[in-house]
Design a protein around this motif. Structure first.
Motif, PDB file in Angstrom:
ATOM      1  N   THR B  93       0.858  -1.320   0.018  1.00 49.62           N
ATOM      2  CA  THR B  93       0.015   0.042  -0.119  1.00 49.62           C
ATOM      3  C   THR B  93       0.824   1.446  -0.005  1.00 49.62           C
ATOM      4  O   THR B  93       0.470   2.210  -0.644  1.00 49.62           O
ATOM      5  N   TRP B 119       7.739   9.158  -9.136  1.00 47.04           N
ATOM      6  CA  TRP B 119       6.818   8.024  -8.660  1.00 47.04           C
ATOM      7  C   TRP B 119       6.504   7.040  -9.736  1.00 47.04           C
ATOM      8  O   TRP B 119       6.572   7.154 -10.744  1.00 47.04           O
ATOM      9  N   GLY B 120       6.000   5.948  -9.067  1.00 49.70           N
ATOM     10  CA  GLY B 120       5.719   4.959 -10.010  1.00 49.70           C
ATOM     11  C   GLY B 120       5.271   3.593  -9.197  1.00 49.70           C
ATOM     12  O   GLY B 120       5.991   3.263  -8.144  1.00 49.70           O
ATOM     13  N   MET B 121       3.934   3.490  -9.239  1.00 55.60           N
ATOM     14  CA  MET B 121       3.409   1.919  -8.514  1.00 55.60           C
ATOM     15  C   MET B 121       3.969   0.817  -8.576  1.00 55.60           C
ATOM     16  O   MET B 121       4.112   0.057  -8.093  1.00 55.60           O
ATOM     17  N   GLY B 122       4.640   0.774  -9.800  1.00 52.21           N
ATOM     18  CA  GLY B 122       5.098  -0.635 -10.427  1.00 52.21           C
ATOM     19  C   GLY B 122       6.626  -0.702 -10.113  1.00 52.21           C
ATOM     20  O   GLY B 122       7.534  -1.582 -10.742  1.00 52.21           O
ATOM     21  N   LEU B 123       7.387   0.245  -9.356  1.00 53.55           N
ATOM     22  CA  LEU B 123       8.884   0.402  -9.374  1.00 53.55           C
ATOM     23  C   LEU B 123       9.335  -0.722  -8.625  1.00 53.55           C
ATOM     24  O   LEU B 123      10.309  -1.356  -9.024  1.00 53.55           O
ATOM     25  N   PHE B 139       2.551  -7.590 -11.714  1.00 52.67           N
ATOM     26  CA  PHE B 139       1.424  -6.643 -11.373  1.00 52.67           C
ATOM     27  C   PHE B 139       1.677  -6.288 -10.147  1.00 52.67           C
ATOM     28  O   PHE B 139       2.200  -6.996  -9.144  1.00 52.67           O
ATOM     29  N   THR B 140       1.288  -4.910  -9.896  1.00 53.58           N
ATOM     30  CA  THR B 140       1.377  -4.271  -8.674  1.00 53.58           C
ATOM     31  C   THR B 140       0.003  -4.106  -8.032  1.00 53.58           C
ATOM     32  O   THR B 140      -0.792  -3.257  -8.538  1.00 53.58           O
ATOM     33  N   PHE B 141      -0.523  -4.685  -6.966  1.00 51.94           N
ATOM     34  CA  PHE B 141      -1.874  -4.505  -6.518  1.00 51.94           C
ATOM     35  C   PHE B 141      -1.765  -3.430  -5.205  1.00 51.94           C
ATOM     36  O   PHE B 141      -0.954  -3.735  -4.457  1.00 51.94           O
ATOM     37  N   SER B 142      -2.470  -2.498  -5.142  1.00 55.31           N
ATOM     38  CA  SER B 142      -2.595  -1.442  -4.060  1.00 55.31           C
ATOM     39  C   SER B 142      -4.015  -1.320  -3.756  1.00 55.31           C
ATOM     40  O   SER B 142      -4.751  -0.466  -4.368  1.00 55.31           O
TER      41      SER B 142
END
Lengths: 304, 380
Positions: B93, B119-123, B139-142
């Motif tokens: 999260t 920023w990057g959710m998949g970093l 895949f990145t689940f938040s």
């Protein structure tokens, strides 16, 4: 998976950021009956795009309709504000801003305003965030884990006061983008059908999925998404030299979720034919989305 | 449910209890929380926090993740060719916010412009892929505290669909001050100690941790792992509960998970509760469990008083801990629980007890009304 899957409606929302923040509350109020209070810009752009899409379908969604939001950066602006609030200004974190900073809260408000209680994902795959969301949605719809799926992608333009160094104008990031599609297998007259969604480690593998002649006599269009190297672009041009080009680069030159926007724009244009959209990550991996916009029968003549 | 078994083939974990599965079991057996403190950024005093204590601060979170993933891959005994084919499923999260905070502070203390933060959710997933030569999809689940629960669910779905031969599922969460002060401003942090389901419960203690599991259809090559099989799961949302789902939605997701697993409530050997320790959260979970199990509620455990709440990582972290406990035929007590809450009627274990092979229910509930329930078969 069991494809093709029918797309019942689509919508794309794009707003170039100016000096003054856009009046999203007004825009949202025009498309959403009960606008939630105390929501941020990332949630607003998701609600605007998704509600436009659902309104276009013209009916209420099944309660188990899944929500699949692809995003490359999520709600980065509020996270940045919180970081500044806590670490620099030494102020108490704003609790509303904190909870709204979670990427999945946009999906929460979508569920609330559309009366949904099924699966609800915020998912990222860097350059392929929309494709990843669409891929998972197709998986769930194909085996009836959900009866329909609201699939979209959104990323917000980043306010340069917060996130950009002075020597980096970041012009391409000064846009808010949200693009959505409703995948409904029970739709009698789909705007388009998804033939396949495919990720591979080489461009050749994705391209091999585009079978010659599969579209019959319909025109075939190739859309080149972001992240492809010049060599890959040249290879595509040669491999699909007899395909027409569909370009949306003038509208949205370079943005993480541009695949969603481009695909939705193609469907909105309503040109019968097949679209192959290919994006890359600059390191060889590619994601392809192939869909067909069917010939539309002429509407019945009005009764005299 | 598909016939294809989805098994845990390898595992790595680092929490405040230590690194590796045996450290988790030892800490859970002692039922003595490894809680330390971190200074507040706003105002005087400290926050209780379950820190990993491996010497990696926020800027070292990638090093910690890579260590845990390396442990999981080694545990699974994968060749480099097999590693390259993995799909990556990350649940988190706060992403790499700890790392960003370190960078931000460095910039405001120095001469750099503090505004430029990438920023990057998949970093995290991208960094794992690059570090280990993984070429599969990521895949990145938040989805808040259910993030790694959803990562497990979709890893299993892609495996069953034949899209992958193996999956690497990572739950990860690290110290960051935005989360600590955010929970504080929402008045969700305990001012005493965590007491899940206790009448005196007053909130949560946060913690950090990373766990990684390799999933695939084959039996684990490592004979020291308990035979663990994903049986089914469900995920839903409560659109009226941004900080806490209702008991009804909680019951719904559990019932759906049992159905997906082809299991009846009577077949569940024990429940690994979300057990977050907040008044509303435990009430919803407890009442939801009672709706499903009626008068036959199996033993319930919460690991959070020992581990802290590892937020988006908790589904994978606590699943790994449960595997370790079952391997040693142990269901640990829930520290802090003393007085049952008559408004709930759900009591976690006050003392450790023995457990045998069987089906286990694992709950994870998050902000944004996002819920997951998972059913695993675990054999020592």
């Amino acid at each position: 998976m069991t494809l093709p899957l029918r797309i019942e409606s689509v919508a794309a929302f794009l707003e170039a950021l100016q000096d003054q923040p856009p009046d999203y509350a007004r825009i949202l109020g025009a498309v959403c009956r009960h606008v939630p209070r105390r929501i941020n810009r990332f949630i607003q752009i998701n609600l605007i795009g998704a509600h436009q899409c659902v309104n276009a379908a013209g009916h209420a969604l099944a309660p188990d309709c899944g929500v699949y939001l692809g995003t490359a950066a999520g709600n980065s602006e509020d996270t940045m504000r919180l970081m500044r609030q806590v670490l620099q200004d030494r102020e108490t974190a704003n609790p509303v801003m904190f909870i709204n900073s979670s990427a999945n809260v946009a999906g929460y408000y979508l569920a609330q305003t559309l009366n949904l209680s099924g699966r609800n994902l915020a998912v990222s795959s860097s350059d392929f965030s929309f494709e990843a969301a669409l891929d998972l949605a197709c998986l769930d719809v194909a085996d009836a884990t959900v009866s329909m799926a609201l699939v979209g992608a959104a990323d917000q333009g980043l306010d340069p006061r917060w996130t950009r160094a002075p020597d980096d104008p970041g012009a391409l990031d000064k846009m808010d983008v949200s693009a959505w599609m409703l995948v409904n297998p029970a739709c009698p007259r789909p705007l388009a059908v998804i033939n396949w969604v495919c990720r591979a480690n080489t461009l050749a593998e994705v391209a091999s999925w585009a079978m010659p002649g599969a579209a019959g006599d319909s025109p075939r269009y190739l859309a080149v998404g972001r992240g492809l190297t010049p060599e890959e672009r040249r290879a595509l041009a040669e491999r699909f030299s007899d395909w027409r080009a569909f370009s949306y680069a003038d509208e949205l030159p370079d943005f993480e979720v541009q695949s969603a926007y481009g695909i939705v724009r193609f469907i909105e244009a309503g040109k019968p034919g097949q679209l192959l959209h290919i994006a890359g990550n600059g390191r060889g991996a590619c994601y392809g989305v192939c869909l067909t916009v069917p010939e539309r029968a002429a509407p019945p003549a009005p009764a005299l | 449910m598909s016939e294809l078994p989805i098994r845990v083939q390898g595992l790595g974990i680092a929490t405040s209890l230590g690194r590796g599965l045996s450290a988790q079991v030892a800490g859970l057996r002692q039922a003595r929380p490894a809680v330390s403190t971190v200074p507040r950024c706003v105002g005087p005093g400290t926050f209780p926090f379950h820190a990993v204590g491996d010497g990696n601060d926020g800027s070292g979170l990638y090093r910690r993740i890579e260590q845990v993933v390396a442990d999981a891959i080694a545990d699974a005994g994968l060749s480099q060719a097999e590693v390259a084919q993995l799909g990556i499923f990350v649940g988190t999260t706060s992403l790499d916010l700890g790392d960003r905070e370190v960078e931000f502070v460095r910039r405001i203390e120095g001469s750099d412009d503090p505004r430029y933060i990438k920023w990057g959710m998949g970093l995290i997933a991208s960094r794992i892929a690059a570090a280990f030569g993984i070429l599969g999809p990521h895949f990145t689940f938040s989805t808040a505290c259910s993030s790694s629960g959803n990562a497990l669910i979709y890893a299993a779905r892609l495996l069953r669909a034949g899209r992958l031969s193996r999956a690497l599922v990572v739950g990860t969460e690290h110290l960051n001050f935005v989360s600590l002060h955010g929970f504080d401003s929402m008045m969700l942090l305990s001012k005493t100690v965590m007491r899940p389901f206790d009448e005196r419960r007053d909130g949560v203690e946060l913690g950090e941790g990373t766990a990684a599991v390799v999933l695939g259809p084959q039996e684990a090559r490592n004979g020291n792992l308990p035979s663990t099989c994903f049986m089914g799961a469900a995920s839903n949302i409560d659109p009226q509960g941004i900080t806490c789902s209702s008991p009804e939605r909680t019951a719904e997701v559990i019932v759906a998970a049992l159905k997906d697993a082809g299991a009846s409530p009577a077949e569940i050997v024990a429940v690994k509760a979300h057990g977050v320790g907040t008044p509303a959260g435990d009430r919803s979970e407890g009442l939801g469990l009672l709706q499903v199990f009626a008068g036959n509620l199996p033993p319930v455990v919460s690991f959070k008083p020992s581990l802290g709440h590892t937020l988006g990582a908790c589904a994978v972290v606590e699943m790994a801990c449960l595997m370790g406990c079952v391997q040693e035929r142990l269901l640990p007590a829930t520290p802090g629980f003393e007085q049952a809450d008559p408004a709930i009627g759900c009591e976690p274990l006050r003392a450790a007890c023995d457990v045998d092979a069987g089906l286990f229910l694992l709950n994870n509930f998050g902000f944004g009304g996002n819920n997951t329930a998972l059913v695993f078969s675990i054999e020592p």
